[in-house]
Design a protein around this motif. Structure first.
Motif, PDB file in Angstrom:
ATOM      1  N   ARG A   1       0.847  -1.196   0.000  1.00 32.42           N
ATOM      2  CA  ARG A   1       0.000   0.000   0.000  1.00 32.42           C
ATOM      3  C   ARG A   1       0.881   1.245   0.000  1.00 32.42           C
ATOM      4  NH1 ARG A   1      -5.333  -1.004   2.023  1.00 32.42           N
ATOM      5  NH2 ARG A   1      -5.614  -3.242   2.322  1.00 32.42           N
ATOM      6  N   ARG A   2       0.334   2.379  -0.399  1.00 32.83           N
ATOM      7  CA  ARG A   2       1.060   3.649  -0.374  1.00 32.83           C
ATOM      8  C   ARG A   2       0.390   4.592   0.634  1.00 32.83           C
ATOM      9  NH1 ARG A   2       4.144   0.654  -2.823  1.00 32.83           N
ATOM     10  NH2 ARG A   2       5.164   1.176  -4.810  1.00 32.83           N
ATOM     11  N   PRO A   3       1.207   5.253   1.468  1.00 30.83           N
ATOM     12  CA  PRO A   3       0.635   6.189   2.441  1.00 30.83           C
ATOM     13  C   PRO A   3       0.318   7.547   1.808  1.00 30.83           C
ATOM     14  CG  PRO A   3       3.020   6.049   2.714  1.00 30.83           C
ATOM     15  CD  PRO A   3       2.674   5.143   1.570  1.00 30.83           C
ATOM     16  N   ILE A   4      -0.881   8.015   2.016  1.00 32.08           N
ATOM     17  CA  ILE A   4      -1.304   9.334   1.535  1.00 32.08           C
ATOM     18  C   ILE A   4      -2.096  10.007   2.668  1.00 32.08           C
ATOM     19  CG2 ILE A   4      -2.689  10.593  -0.183  1.00 32.08           C
ATOM     20  CD1 ILE A   4      -0.375   9.182  -1.553  1.00 32.08           C
ATOM     21  N   SER A   5      -1.827  11.266   2.898  1.00 29.12           N
ATOM     22  CA  SER A   5      -2.451  11.967   4.019  1.00 29.12           C
ATOM     23  C   SER A   5      -3.925  12.250   3.780  1.00 29.12           C
ATOM     24  CB  SER A   5      -1.757  13.304   4.234  1.00 29.12           C
ATOM     25  OG  SER A   5      -0.394  13.095   4.465  1.00 29.12           O
ATOM     26  N   ILE A   6      -4.644  12.342   4.871  1.00 25.61           N
ATOM     27  CA  ILE A   6      -6.034  12.809   4.801  1.00 25.61           C
ATOM     28  C   ILE A   6      -5.977  14.325   4.616  1.00 25.61           C
ATOM     29  CG2 ILE A   6      -8.142  13.126   6.154  1.00 25.61           C
ATOM     30  CD1 ILE A   6      -7.423  10.383   7.496  1.00 25.61           C
TER      31      ILE A   6
ATOM     32  N   PHE B   1      -8.280  13.009  -0.458  1.00 22.24           N
ATOM     33  CA  PHE B   1      -6.815  12.957  -0.404  1.00 22.24           C
ATOM     34  C   PHE B   1      -6.261  13.418  -1.744  1.00 22.24           C
ATOM     35  CE2 PHE B   1      -6.359   8.974  -2.811  1.00 22.24           C
ATOM     36  CZ  PHE B   1      -7.550   8.308  -2.526  1.00 22.24           C
ATOM     37  N   ILE B   2      -5.087  14.016  -1.698  1.00 20.30           N
ATOM     38  CA  ILE B   2      -4.482  14.573  -2.910  1.00 20.30           C
ATOM     39  C   ILE B   2      -3.067  14.017  -3.015  1.00 20.30           C
ATOM     40  CG2 ILE B   2      -3.870  16.694  -4.137  1.00 20.30           C
ATOM     41  CD1 ILE B   2      -5.965  18.169  -2.563  1.00 20.30           C
ATOM     42  N   PHE B   3      -2.705  13.563  -4.195  1.00 18.60           N
ATOM     43  CA  PHE B   3      -1.372  12.949  -4.331  1.00 18.60           C
ATOM     44  C   PHE B   3      -0.737  13.338  -5.651  1.00 18.60           C
ATOM     45  CE2 PHE B   3      -2.434   9.670  -7.454  1.00 18.60           C
ATOM     46  CZ  PHE B   3      -3.815   9.615  -7.320  1.00 18.60           C
ATOM     47  N   GLU B   4       0.579  13.331  -5.616  1.00 18.84           N
ATOM     48  CA  GLU B   4       1.365  13.594  -6.822  1.00 18.84           C
ATOM     49  C   GLU B   4       1.889  12.264  -7.354  1.00 18.84           C
ATOM     50  OE1 GLU B   4       4.854  16.549  -8.394  1.00 18.84           O
ATOM     51  OE2 GLU B   4       4.746  16.198  -6.248  1.00 18.84           O
ATOM     52  N   ILE B   5       1.875  12.091  -8.656  1.00 20.29           N
ATOM     53  CA  ILE B   5       2.452  10.875  -9.241  1.00 20.29           C
ATOM     54  C   ILE B   5       3.963  10.920  -9.049  1.00 20.29           C
ATOM     55  CG2 ILE B   5       2.872   9.584 -11.368  1.00 20.29           C
ATOM     56  CD1 ILE B   5       0.172  10.403 -12.381  1.00 20.29           C
ATOM     57  N   LYS B   6       4.483   9.887  -8.325  1.00 20.19           N
ATOM     58  CA  LYS B   6       5.923   9.830  -8.058  1.00 20.19           C
ATOM     59  C   LYS B   6       6.551   8.616  -8.730  1.00 20.19           C
ATOM     60  CE  LYS B   6       7.336  13.285  -5.522  1.00 20.19           C
ATOM     61  NZ  LYS B   6       7.315  13.415  -4.094  1.00 20.19           N
ATOM     62  N   GLY B   7       5.814   7.510  -8.735  1.00 16.75           N
ATOM     63  CA  GLY B   7       6.335   6.256  -9.283  1.00 16.75           C
ATOM     64  C   GLY B   7       5.171   5.391  -9.721  1.00 16.75           C
ATOM     65  N   HIS B   8       5.400   4.075  -9.743  1.00 15.97           N
ATOM     66  CA  HIS B   8       4.411   3.166 -10.317  1.00 15.97           C
ATOM     67  C   HIS B   8       3.108   3.135  -9.504  1.00 15.97           C
ATOM     68  CE1 HIS B   8       3.048   0.081 -12.897  1.00 15.97           C
ATOM     69  NE2 HIS B   8       3.242  -0.937 -12.075  1.00 15.97           N
ATOM     70  N   GLY B   9       3.227   3.151  -8.184  1.00 19.29           N
ATOM     71  CA  GLY B   9       2.034   3.045  -7.336  1.00 19.29           C
ATOM     72  C   GLY B   9       1.078   4.209  -7.558  1.00 19.29           C
ATOM     73  N   THR B  10       1.592   5.408  -7.441  1.00 16.83           N
ATOM     74  CA  THR B  10       0.733   6.588  -7.600  1.00 16.83           C
ATOM     75  C   THR B  10       0.271   6.740  -9.054  1.00 16.83           C
ATOM     76  OG1 THR B  10       2.794   7.849  -7.604  1.00 16.83           O
ATOM     77  CG2 THR B  10       1.484   7.920  -5.601  1.00 16.83           C
ATOM     78  N   GLU B  11       1.075   6.217  -9.994  1.00 16.59           N
ATOM     79  CA  GLU B  11       0.663   6.235 -11.402  1.00 16.59           C
ATOM     80  C   GLU B  11      -0.596   5.376 -11.592  1.00 16.59           C
ATOM     81  OE1 GLU B  11       4.103   6.345 -14.506  1.00 16.59           O
ATOM     82  OE2 GLU B  11       3.456   4.263 -14.232  1.00 16.59           O
TER      83      GLU B  11
ATOM     84  N   GLY C   1       5.211  21.971  -0.938  1.00 16.86           N
ATOM     85  CA  GLY C   1       4.925  20.970  -1.966  1.00 16.86           C
ATOM     86  C   GLY C   1       3.763  20.072  -1.569  1.00 16.86           C
ATOM     87  N   ILE C   2       3.965  18.741  -1.708  1.00 11.55           N
ATOM     88  CA  ILE C   2       2.881  17.819  -1.357  1.00 11.55           C
ATOM     89  C   ILE C   2       2.614  17.818   0.148  1.00 11.55           C
ATOM     90  CG2 ILE C   2       3.169  16.304  -3.367  1.00 11.55           C
ATOM     91  CD1 ILE C   2       4.666  14.335  -1.514  1.00 11.55           C
ATOM     92  N   GLY C   3       3.483  18.465   0.908  1.00  9.32           N
ATOM     93  CA  GLY C   3       3.279  18.584   2.354  1.00  9.32           C
ATOM     94  C   GLY C   3       2.157  19.535   2.732  1.00  9.32           C
TER      95      GLY C   3
ATOM     96  N   MET D   1       6.164  13.857   9.222  1.00  5.57           N
ATOM     97  CA  MET D   1       7.250  13.251   8.439  1.00  5.57           C
ATOM     98  C   MET D   1       6.661  12.366   7.333  1.00  5.57           C
ATOM     99  SD  MET D   1      10.147  13.794  10.450  1.00  5.57           S
ATOM    100  CE  MET D   1      11.182  12.360  10.300  1.00  5.57           C
ATOM    101  N   GLU D   2       7.151  12.518   6.115  1.00  2.00           N
ATOM    102  CA  GLU D   2       6.647  11.683   5.021  1.00  2.00           C
ATOM    103  C   GLU D   2       7.716  10.678   4.611  1.00  2.00           C
ATOM    104  OE1 GLU D   2       4.501  14.054   2.119  1.00  2.00           O
ATOM    105  OE2 GLU D   2       2.898  14.194   3.588  1.00  2.00           O
ATOM    106  N   GLN D   3       8.112   9.847   5.552  1.00  3.91           N
ATOM    107  CA  GLN D   3       9.140   8.817   5.350  1.00  3.91           C
ATOM    108  C   GLN D   3       8.596   7.692   4.464  1.00  3.91           C
ATOM    109  OE1 GLN D   3      11.549   9.830   7.277  1.00  3.91           O
ATOM    110  NE2 GLN D   3      13.012   8.187   7.588  1.00  3.91           N
ATOM    111  N   ARG D   4       9.463   7.056   3.698  1.00  2.00           N
ATOM    112  CA  ARG D   4       9.022   5.848   2.969  1.00  2.00           C
ATOM    113  C   ARG D   4       8.600   4.809   3.988  1.00  2.00           C
ATOM    114  NH1 ARG D   4      11.331   4.148  -2.635  1.00  2.00           N
ATOM    115  NH2 ARG D   4       9.168   3.566  -2.634  1.00  2.00           N
ATOM    116  N   MET D   5       7.525   4.064   3.718  1.00  4.10           N
ATOM    117  CA  MET D   5       7.102   3.055   4.694  1.00  4.10           C
ATOM    118  C   MET D   5       6.592   1.785   4.029  1.00  4.10           C
ATOM    119  SD  MET D   5       3.690   4.812   6.393  1.00  4.10           S
ATOM    120  CE  MET D   5       4.564   6.121   7.183  1.00  4.10           C
ATOM    121  N   GLY D   6       6.538   0.725   4.845  1.00  6.22           N
ATOM    122  CA  GLY D   6       6.079  -0.564   4.339  1.00  6.22           C
ATOM    123  C   GLY D   6       4.671  -0.852   4.811  1.00  6.22           C
TER     124      GLY D   6
END
Ligand SMILES: Cc1cc2nc3c(=O)[nH]c(=O)nc-3n(C[C@H](O)[C@H](O)[C@H](O)COP(=O)(O)OP(=O)(O)OC[C@H]3O[C@@H](n4cnc5c(N)ncnc54)[C@H](O)[C@@H]3O)c2cc1C
Length: 254
Positions: free
Chosen positions: A50-55, A65-75, A111-113, A209-214
């Motif tokens: 899963r990908r974390p996206i803020s409320i 929720f609003i997200f920017e395309i960064k890689g395959h998941g958000t694409e 930015g996306i923050g 903090m918008e750290q990469r997460m699993g």
């Protein structure tokens, strides 16, 4: 274990190139959501994690929720269309701590923050500072303006609003007007600047903090970061102990 919900995508809008604004039907998540919490979202296809996206916002029945395309998941997520179902776990993590004694709140987003800060701006009285790379990346200015005591928008390249890093504009404002709490979310260099501004003046500061997460629920430890806090073995998990921390609780490396 947090429950996952199958949520219908009700509305989708591209608010800047590659930045998508989604509203989903999610009454249970909306009822429980606090400012600064996040969702863990199944993007579909071959993307396993899963990908974390803020409320960004909620009402009785929906979560935005609003997200920017960064890689395959958000694409893949951006390919969803209204009517499609999205599997969403949430609300997750610890959000912003709100105290009645905060009278002079400052919100700083980069930015996306800026997205996790909108619900907060609607819930408190604050002067808001939003920074973007350039004019074409500026989003949500009107919405923040309707919600906040004042809004200052800046761009790194000077193409719109305050010219330069937005933490500089906030610093000037704080030195002229004072502040009793700072809330911030954005790229690491911005968070470091905000942490320094706050700590040099003895102002409490909560940063998201918008750290990469699993896993998103504290089990896999992918998102740990260093803390000076006692009793936590030098590490905190951004997904479970955060994503919001007091600036003094975390070491911003990188
Ligand atoms: C608590 C939290 C809340 C978030 N809220 C939002 C939000 O509201 N809107 C939004 O657009 N994004 C948000 N993010 C970032 C978002 O989760 C990542 O952009 C997304 O997971 C990237 O997935 P991907 O498969 O598209 O890209 P990947 O292929 O996984 O990565 C593509 C690129 O993005 C970078 N990247 C991946 N994850 C992150 C991250 N967490 N932080 C910084 N860079 C990353 C990678 O290093 C890589 O360069 C949030 C992250 C966290 C931890």
């Amino acid at each position: 274990m947090k429950k996952a919900h199958n949520c219908k995508l009700l509305a989708k809008r591209e608010i800047a190139h590659g930045i998508f604004d989604f509203t989903v039907e999610a009454p249970e998540i909306a009822a429980a959501a606090q400012c600064g919490q996040f969702l863990h979202i199944e993007c579909g296809g071959d993307v396993f994690l899963r990908r974390p996206i803020s409320i960004c916002d909620t009402d009785d029945n929906t979560v935005r929720f609003i997200f920017e395309i960064k890689g395959h998941g958000t694409e893949l997520l951006a390919e969803k269309e209204p009517g499609d179902m999205i599997n969403i776990m949430g609300p997750l993590g610890h959000g912003f701590e709100l105290k009645p004694e905060y009278k002079k709140a400052i919100i700083i987003g980069g930015g996306i923050g800026v997205f996790p800060l909108y619900k907060l701006a609607k819930n408190i009285e604050a002067d808001v500072f939003l920074g973007f790379r350039s004019k074409d990346r500026v989003v949500m200015e009107d919405e923040f303006s309707a919600a906040a005591r004042s809004v200052t928008v800046g761009t790194d390249d000077g193409s719109y609003g305050y010219a330069g890093y937005i933490a500089g504009a906030a610093e000037e404002f704080i030195d002229n007007n004072g502040a009793d709490i700072i809330f911030a979310c954005g790229p690491l260099p911005m968070l470091k600047a905000v942490k320094n501004i706050a700590e040099a003046r003895g102002i409490p500061c909560q940063i998201s903090m918008e750290q990469r997460m699993g896993c998103g629920i504290g089990a896999c430890l992918v998102c740990t970061c260093e803390t000076g806090k006692e009793g936590m073995d030098g590490q905190v998990r951004v997904c479970k102990d955060g994503p919001v921390f007091y600036s003094t609780e975390v070491t911003l490396n990188g």
